[in-house]
Design a protein around this motif. Structure first.
Motif, PDB file in Angstrom:
ATOM      1  N   ASN A 149      -3.797  -8.052 -19.241  1.00 28.06           N
ATOM      2  CA  ASN A 149      -3.959  -6.601 -19.212  1.00 28.06           C
ATOM      3  C   ASN A 149      -4.675  -6.233 -17.915  1.00 28.06           C
ATOM      4  N   LEU A 150      -3.993  -5.490 -17.054  1.00 27.22           N
ATOM      5  CA  LEU A 150      -4.521  -5.169 -15.731  1.00 27.22           C
ATOM      6  C   LEU A 150      -4.812  -3.676 -15.623  1.00 27.22           C
ATOM      7  N   GLY A 151      -6.061  -3.340 -15.370  1.00 27.49           N
ATOM      8  CA  GLY A 151      -6.464  -1.947 -15.239  1.00 27.49           C
ATOM      9  C   GLY A 151      -6.054  -1.359 -13.900  1.00 27.49           C
ATOM     10  N   ILE A 152      -5.470  -0.176 -13.946  1.00 23.38           N
ATOM     11  CA  ILE A 152      -5.105   0.578 -12.754  1.00 23.38           C
ATOM     12  C   ILE A 152      -5.583   2.014 -12.971  1.00 23.38           C
ATOM     13  N   THR A 153      -5.586   2.806 -11.923  1.00 25.35           N
ATOM     14  CA  THR A 153      -5.981   4.200 -12.103  1.00 25.35           C
ATOM     15  C   THR A 153      -5.049   4.865 -13.101  1.00 25.35           C
ATOM     16  N   ASP A 154      -3.774   4.735 -12.885  1.00 29.87           N
ATOM     17  CA  ASP A 154      -2.757   5.216 -13.816  1.00 29.87           C
ATOM     18  C   ASP A 154      -1.404   4.721 -13.348  1.00 29.87           C
ATOM     19  N   VAL A 213      -7.492  15.915  -4.886  1.00 31.40           N
ATOM     20  CA  VAL A 213      -7.996  14.614  -4.460  1.00 31.40           C
ATOM     21  C   VAL A 213      -8.097  13.679  -5.666  1.00 31.40           C
ATOM     22  N   GLY A 214      -7.670  12.446  -5.475  1.00 32.56           N
ATOM     23  CA  GLY A 214      -7.661  11.477  -6.566  1.00 32.56           C
ATOM     24  C   GLY A 214      -9.011  10.847  -6.830  1.00 32.56           C
ATOM     25  N   GLY A 215     -10.045  11.666  -6.924  1.00 34.65           N
ATOM     26  CA  GLY A 215     -11.388  11.169  -7.224  1.00 34.65           C
ATOM     27  C   GLY A 215     -12.358  11.507  -6.112  1.00 34.65           C
ATOM     28  N   LEU A 216     -12.927  12.699  -6.147  1.00 30.47           N
ATOM     29  CA  LEU A 216     -13.798  13.154  -5.065  1.00 30.47           C
ATOM     30  C   LEU A 216     -15.036  12.286  -4.884  1.00 30.47           C
ATOM     31  N   SER A 217     -15.529  11.678  -5.967  1.00 29.08           N
ATOM     32  CA  SER A 217     -16.757  10.888  -5.854  1.00 29.08           C
ATOM     33  C   SER A 217     -16.510   9.447  -5.422  1.00 29.08           C
ATOM     34  N   LYS A 218     -15.240   9.052  -5.270  1.00 27.37           N
ATOM     35  CA  LYS A 218     -14.932   7.702  -4.793  1.00 27.37           C
ATOM     36  C   LYS A 218     -15.213   7.619  -3.296  1.00 27.37           C
ATOM     37  N   GLN A 219     -15.763   6.511  -2.873  1.00 26.08           N
ATOM     38  CA  GLN A 219     -16.056   6.361  -1.447  1.00 26.08           C
ATOM     39  C   GLN A 219     -14.784   6.356  -0.601  1.00 26.08           C
ATOM     40  N   ILE A 220     -13.662   5.953  -1.162  1.00 24.01           N
ATOM     41  CA  ILE A 220     -12.427   5.941  -0.373  1.00 24.01           C
ATOM     42  C   ILE A 220     -11.956   7.357  -0.038  1.00 24.01           C
ATOM     43  N   TYR A 221     -12.468   8.363  -0.770  1.00 24.46           N
ATOM     44  CA  TYR A 221     -12.110   9.759  -0.493  1.00 24.46           C
ATOM     45  C   TYR A 221     -13.310  10.555   0.012  1.00 24.46           C
ATOM     46  N   ASN A 227     -10.948  28.441   3.652  1.00 25.63           N
ATOM     47  CA  ASN A 227     -11.343  28.667   2.267  1.00 25.63           C
ATOM     48  C   ASN A 227     -10.599  27.619   1.444  1.00 25.63           C
ATOM     49  N   VAL A 228     -11.262  26.506   1.154  1.00 28.28           N
ATOM     50  CA  VAL A 228     -10.604  25.341   0.565  1.00 28.28           C
ATOM     51  C   VAL A 228     -10.902  25.220  -0.926  1.00 28.28           C
ATOM     52  N   ALA A 229      -9.856  25.051  -1.703  1.00 28.30           N
ATOM     53  CA  ALA A 229      -9.992  24.748  -3.125  1.00 28.30           C
ATOM     54  C   ALA A 229      -9.765  23.255  -3.292  1.00 28.30           C
ATOM     55  N   LEU A 230     -10.833  22.512  -3.582  1.00 25.72           N
ATOM     56  CA  LEU A 230     -10.737  21.068  -3.794  1.00 25.72           C
ATOM     57  C   LEU A 230     -10.631  20.784  -5.292  1.00 25.72           C
ATOM     58  N   SER A 231      -9.560  20.148  -5.698  1.00 27.17           N
ATOM     59  CA  SER A 231      -9.381  19.768  -7.099  1.00 27.17           C
ATOM     60  C   SER A 231      -9.635  18.284  -7.254  1.00 27.17           C
ATOM     61  N   ASP A 232     -10.462  17.944  -8.225  1.00 28.01           N
ATOM     62  CA  ASP A 232     -10.770  16.548  -8.525  1.00 28.01           C
ATOM     63  C   ASP A 232      -9.999  16.161  -9.777  1.00 28.01           C
ATOM     64  N   GLU A 233      -9.280  15.050  -9.713  1.00 31.07           N
ATOM     65  CA  GLU A 233      -8.462  14.635 -10.840  1.00 31.07           C
ATOM     66  C   GLU A 233      -8.901  13.281 -11.390  1.00 31.07           C
ATOM     67  N   PRO A 234     -10.048  13.214 -12.045  1.00 36.77           N
ATOM     68  CA  PRO A 234     -10.545  11.935 -12.548  1.00 36.77           C
ATOM     69  C   PRO A 234      -9.669  11.319 -13.626  1.00 36.77           C
ATOM     70  N   ALA A 235      -8.882  12.141 -14.322  1.00 38.84           N
ATOM     71  CA  ALA A 235      -8.027  11.623 -15.390  1.00 38.84           C
ATOM     72  C   ALA A 235      -6.684  11.143 -14.876  1.00 38.84           C
ATOM     73  N   GLY A 236      -6.433  11.285 -13.597  1.00 36.79           N
ATOM     74  CA  GLY A 236      -5.194  10.767 -13.023  1.00 36.79           C
ATOM     75  C   GLY A 236      -3.994  11.683 -13.154  1.00 36.79           C
ATOM     76  N   ILE A 246      -2.417  -0.986 -17.314  1.00 34.05           N
ATOM     77  CA  ILE A 246      -2.982   0.040 -18.187  1.00 34.05           C
ATOM     78  C   ILE A 246      -3.799   1.033 -17.367  1.00 34.05           C
ATOM     79  N   GLY A 247      -3.522   2.306 -17.540  1.00 36.80           N
ATOM     80  CA  GLY A 247      -4.268   3.340 -16.824  1.00 36.80           C
ATOM     81  C   GLY A 247      -5.658   3.520 -17.410  1.00 36.80           C
ATOM     82  N   VAL A 248      -6.668   3.191 -16.614  1.00 36.26           N
ATOM     83  CA  VAL A 248      -8.064   3.310 -17.084  1.00 36.26           C
ATOM     84  C   VAL A 248      -8.910   4.168 -16.140  1.00 36.26           C
ATOM     85  N   GLN A 249      -8.250   4.858 -15.201  1.00 34.17           N
ATOM     86  CA  GLN A 249      -8.941   5.720 -14.243  1.00 34.17           C
ATOM     87  C   GLN A 249      -9.979   4.921 -13.437  1.00 34.17           C
TER      88      GLN A 249
END
Length: 349
Positions: free
Chosen positions: A148-153, A47-55, A73-82, A179-182
């Motif tokens: 300079n426009l911030g994006i997740t990545d 998941v692209g950010g488990l703590s984000k409200q969109i997810y 039996n679910v393995a949820l992976s959080d990828e905060p670094a993109g 620029i990727g800024v997560q």
């Protein structure tokens, strides 16, 4: 054949990076949590950010006990670094991705078949924030040239949307610096230190920057009306998508997942923001505070799909938006009917 598969994945991953569908991040800061029934069907979702409200549905389904109820039996992976979830899925490291539906369209353009099995957001839920010292100077994407426009990545859906908004407002995306800024602390730091002029993000990061007075909202895609204004129509976003081959081989597991998410979406629409937040761990709202998190969630509950059915007018909008600039899609013949399926959602209902 076993030697060809890794080469194919590497080739597609490289193509994704070049066409804007893969992350350039190489961080190893991902975290994994095992949830549900330890003896149940094993499935891994990045998941692209488990703590984000969109997810929200991915974490909430666990807190409500719906994975366990379905025997998963679910393995949820959080990828905060993109780290690129799509590439991990292509490489067989995860079974599914909690991400924006538009990636399935870009994948088809690259000769890969993936499909959304449940639609979770009917709008992007994204907000473009700009530094407060630029208020009055940067009023719309038409003012983005040279910024300079911030994006997740690079290759994220925020990258897709940023390029689309620039082009739709007469600015060549190549004249901006994306620029990727997560999200969360890293995005906030980039903005407060003036490393970015504007950035696309979601709640609860939006509320944190507004509360400190470091940013203002330049545009908001949390409602159907505003999404239509900026993107031309419905733009379904967060979903669970998987490779079509996996879906065909594991229909029972996919059905169990969709059952859990359909119930979760129904819970969101039948409970208050405060009741929903009470189910979440405290670290989900630690940065902004519980009261602000609840307020933000209450104001944007409309972003969540009440049924899980793909909005019928959505995929053509996604295709048109990507077709304007994304080289994986532009000029290609894309069959959007193969980028999602409603059969599991209909069975769940």
């Amino acid at each position: 054949m076993s030697k060809l598969r890794p080469l194919m994945v590497i080739g597609v991953a490289a193509a994704l990076a070049l066409t804007g569908c893969a992350s350039t991040a190489t961080s190893s800061s991902s975290t994994k949590q095992q949830v549900g029934d330890a003896s149940g069907d094993k499935v891994s979702i990045m998941v692209g950010g488990l703590s984000k409200q969109i997810y929200l549905p991915f974490a909430l389904a666990d807190r409500l006990g719906y994975y366990k109820e379905q025997g998963l039996n679910v393995a949820l992976s959080d990828e905060p670094a993109g780290i690129d979830a799509t590439t991990n899925m292509l490489a067989g490291k995860v079974d599914g991705v909690g991400g924006f539906y538009d990636h399935t369209i870009a994948l088809q353009g690259l000769g890969q078949s993936a499909e959304s099995v449940v639609s979770m957001l009917v709008t992007p839920g994204e907000v473009e924030l700009c530094r407060n010292d630029l208020k009055g100077k940067v009023k719309s994407p038409a003012d983005w040239k040279g910024l300079n426009l911030g994006i997740t990545d690079k290759g994220s859906s925020t990258d897709f949307l940023t390029q689309a908004l620039a082009q739709r407002n007469g600015v060549d995306p190549t004249t901006t610096h994306r620029i990727g800024v997560q999200s969360g602390p890293t995005l906030i730091g980039a903005m407060t230190h003036k490393n970015v002029d504007c950035a696309m993000t979601t709640e609860p990061t939006v509320s944190q920057l507004l509360a400190t007075g470091d940013a203002y909202i330049m545009l908001d895609m949390r409602t159907a009306a505003s999404t239509k204004k900026y993107l031309g129509g419905e733009y379904p976003a967060s979903s669970l998508y998987m490779m079509t081959d996996y879906v065909n081989k594991n229909p029972k597991t996919v059905q169990k997942l969709v059952n859990a998410y359909v119930k979760t979406l129904a819970f969101i629409h039948t409970h208050s923001a405060a009741e929903i937040t009470a189910k979440l761990p405290a670290d989900y709202y630690a940065g902004v505070g519980k009261a602000a998190y609840i307020k933000a969630l209450d104001s944007e509950k409309g972003i969540y799909n009440p049924t899980g059915i793909m909005p019928p007018n959505g995929p053509p909008t996604n295709l048109k938006v990507l077709g304007d600039f994304n080289s994986a899609v532009k000029g290609k013949t894309i069959d959007v009917s193969k980028t999602y399926t409603d059969r599991f959602v209909k069975a769940a209902q």
